[in-house]
Design an enzyme around this catalytic site. Structure first.
Site, short mmCIF file in Angstrom:
data_model
loop_
_atom_site.label_atom_id
_atom_site.label_comp_id
_atom_site.label_asym_id
_atom_site.label_seq_id
_atom_site.Cartn_x
_atom_site.Cartn_y
_atom_site.Cartn_z
N ASN A 296 -2.22 -8.51 3.93
CA ASN A 296 -2.19 -7.39 3.21
C ASN A 296 -3.23 -7.49 1.81
O ASN A 296 -3.05 -8.49 1.09
CB ASN A 296 -1.00 -6.81 2.66
N GLU B 50 -0.89 1.10 1.41
CA GLU B 50 -0.48 1.50 -0.10
C GLU B 50 -1.56 2.82 -0.57
O GLU B 50 -1.70 2.60 -1.72
CB GLU B 50 -0.87 0.16 -1.07
O1 G3I Z 1 12.34 -4.10 -13.28
C1 G3I Z 1 11.92 -4.35 -14.51
C2 G3I Z 1 12.82 -3.81 -15.39
O2 G3I Z 1 14.14 -4.54 -15.49
C3 G3I Z 1 12.28 -4.03 -16.92
O3 G3I Z 1 13.07 -3.46 -17.86
C4 G3I Z 1 10.70 -3.28 -16.86
C5 G3I Z 1 10.16 -3.46 -18.27
O4 G3I Z 1 9.34 -4.70 -18.13
O5 G3I Z 1 10.01 -4.16 -15.73
C6 G3I Z 1 10.47 -3.69 -14.53
O6 G3I Z 1 9.65 -4.38 -13.53
C7 G3I Z 1 8.43 -3.61 -13.22
C8 G3I Z 1 8.29 -3.12 -11.92
O7 G3I Z 1 7.31 -2.99 -11.37
C9 G3I Z 1 9.48 -2.27 -11.45
O8 G3I Z 1 9.20 -1.26 -12.23
C10 G3I Z 1 7.26 -4.88 -13.66
O9 G3I Z 1 7.22 -4.78 -15.15
C11 G3I Z 1 5.99 -4.09 -13.19
O10 G3I Z 1 4.77 -5.04 -13.42
C12 G3I Z 1 6.15 -3.70 -11.81
O11 G3I Z 1 4.86 -3.02 -11.35
C13 G3I Z 1 4.68 -3.17 -9.97
C14 G3I Z 1 3.15 -3.98 -9.66
O12 G3I Z 1 3.10 -3.72 -8.43
C15 G3I Z 1 3.57 -5.32 -10.24
O13 G3I Z 1 2.41 -6.04 -10.07
C16 G3I Z 1 4.46 -1.47 -9.56
O14 G3I Z 1 5.65 -0.94 -9.75
C17 G3I Z 1 4.03 -1.54 -8.08
O15 G3I Z 1 3.73 -0.32 -7.65
C18 G3I Z 1 2.70 -2.54 -7.97
O16 G3I Z 1 2.43 -2.51 -6.44
C19 G3I Z 1 1.34 -3.32 -6.22
C20 G3I Z 1 1.35 -4.07 -4.77
O17 G3I Z 1 2.77 -4.66 -4.70
C21 G3I Z 1 0.29 -4.78 -4.41
N1 G3I Z 1 -0.87 -3.95 -4.32
C22 G3I Z 1 -1.12 -3.34 -5.41
C23 G3I Z 1 0.07 -2.46 -6.08
C24 G3I Z 1 -0.33 -1.69 -7.22
O18 G3I Z 1 -0.45 -2.62 -8.29
#
Ligand code: G3I
Length: 327
Positions: free
Chosen positions: A174, A239
């Protein structure tokens, strides 16, 4: 198609899987979120719960609570499940980032992680993103810790380990920014062709379709899909979301949503033209999207339902296309 037909009904009528990325928290707390999810989508993927970081809070410890919540909800509502992702350079556990491992320890850890996560869901998950985003935007292999330690064959190992415990699950590579024909998708094409030559059990390629700063040309997406299919691989849109930079944003919401709906319609038509039977959007409502947290300069309404839980023109565009498409 009756006006009150649900998107998933229209999709199921033509054996199409229309999916959404799901977060565990609103599944527990938000009835409106759950109502849209079960009524409109027949396919779900866990937005974060099945990634290595959330699954492995401490060495030797697994936390499947959120992952189980997403998988169980989907199975209870006759939705297929796409699991994301076993090996990825992002969102690894903090302890893992500090770990001073030997190559043998890293190999054993990764094998055990793949066996445990893919094995647990072997009967409930349809597809795994085994490896995510292993190619850099310039077409070289991304210098992540697995590549630096094992070279390109770390992908082969991950796919073989997943296939050992989940032989009936579709195993995918992916990536983003490779939706049309470009230097990155060329590199991914060459990579998966080498993997097939090495007998790696790969079933398909996921094109993420985050249509943000740039939108791929529709003919280029079609050509890209065809060449992967010519390798004998399946292709899924995994996505999708659609946002605009200030220069591309028509300004008023109504005009932007009509423009957005056209792109969703075009990609749906390409899927039907090229035999792609799965399209997943990266969230349920605009208010659930990751984009506002990551890109201040992009429009923050990239999905099919608005923050008030109402369907947008993009929703109608996909539903109309699925209902009325003729080859
Ligand atoms: O769960 C923790 C929480 O406990 C904490 O309080 C909070 C504050 O730091 O962070 C929370 O984790 C966050 C997680 O999302 C859940 O909300 C992470 O910081 C944050 O980095 C994470 O972001 C995700 C991101 O991937 C990480 O790289 C996004 O939701 C998600 O939509 C995104 O998805 C990616 C795919 O996996 C791969 N392709 C691109 C796509 C968009 O970036």
């Amino acid at each position: 198609m009756a006006d009150n037909d649900r998107l998933r009904d229209v999709a199921e009528d033509r054996d199409f899987e229309i999916g959404a990325a799901v977060a565990a928290q609103p599944l527990r707390t938000d009835p409106a979120y759950k109502k849209i999810l079960r009524n409109e989508f027949n396919y779900v993927t866990a937005e974060n719960a099945l990634k290595m970081g959330p699954l492995r809070p401490d060495p030797g410890v697994y936390d499947f609570n959120d992952a189980d919540a997403v998988v169980d909800y989907a199975r209870a509502h006759d939705q297929s499940v796409r699991a994301h992702t076993l090996v990825w350079h992002n969102q690894t556990p903090e302890w893992f980032q500090e770990w001073d491992y030997t190559p043998e320890q890293l190999e054993e850890f990764t094998r055990e992680h793949v066996h445990t996560a893919a094995g647990r869901y072997r009967d409930t998950v349809d597809t795994w993103d085994v490896v995510n985003e292993a190619v850099a935007d310039d077409g070289t292999m991304r210098e992540n810790l697995w590549y630096e330690t094992f070279g390109e064959e770390y992908l082969d190992d991950a796919f073989r380990w997943a296939n050992e415990v989940a032989p009936d699950t579709d195993l995918y590579y992916n990536d983003y920014g490779a939706d049309g024909v470009n230097v990155k998708s060329d590199a991914i094409y060459d990579l998966v062709e080498r993997m097939l030559d090495r007998g790696v059990p790969i079933d398909g390629v996921g094109l993420q379709m985050h249509a943000l700063h740039e939108k791929p040309g529709i003919d280029s997406v079609a050509e890209n899909i065809r060449r992967f299919k010519d390798l004998g691989l399946d292709v899924e849109i995994t996505e999708m979301d659609v946002a605009y930079l200030p220069g591309d944003d028509p300004g008023d919401q109504e005009a932007r949503w009509e423009k957005q709906a056209e792109f969703y319609r075009d990609i749906t038509e390409v899927c039907l033209d090229e035999g792609v039977d799965t399209m997943i959007v990266w969230g349920v409502r605009d208010s659930d999207s990751w984009i506002p947290n990551w890109f201040e300069n992009l429009t923050g309404d990239p999905l099919l339902f608005d923050s008030g839980n109402d369907p947008k023109p993009a929703y109608d565009a996909i539903k109309d296309t699925l209902a009325n498409y003729e080859a």
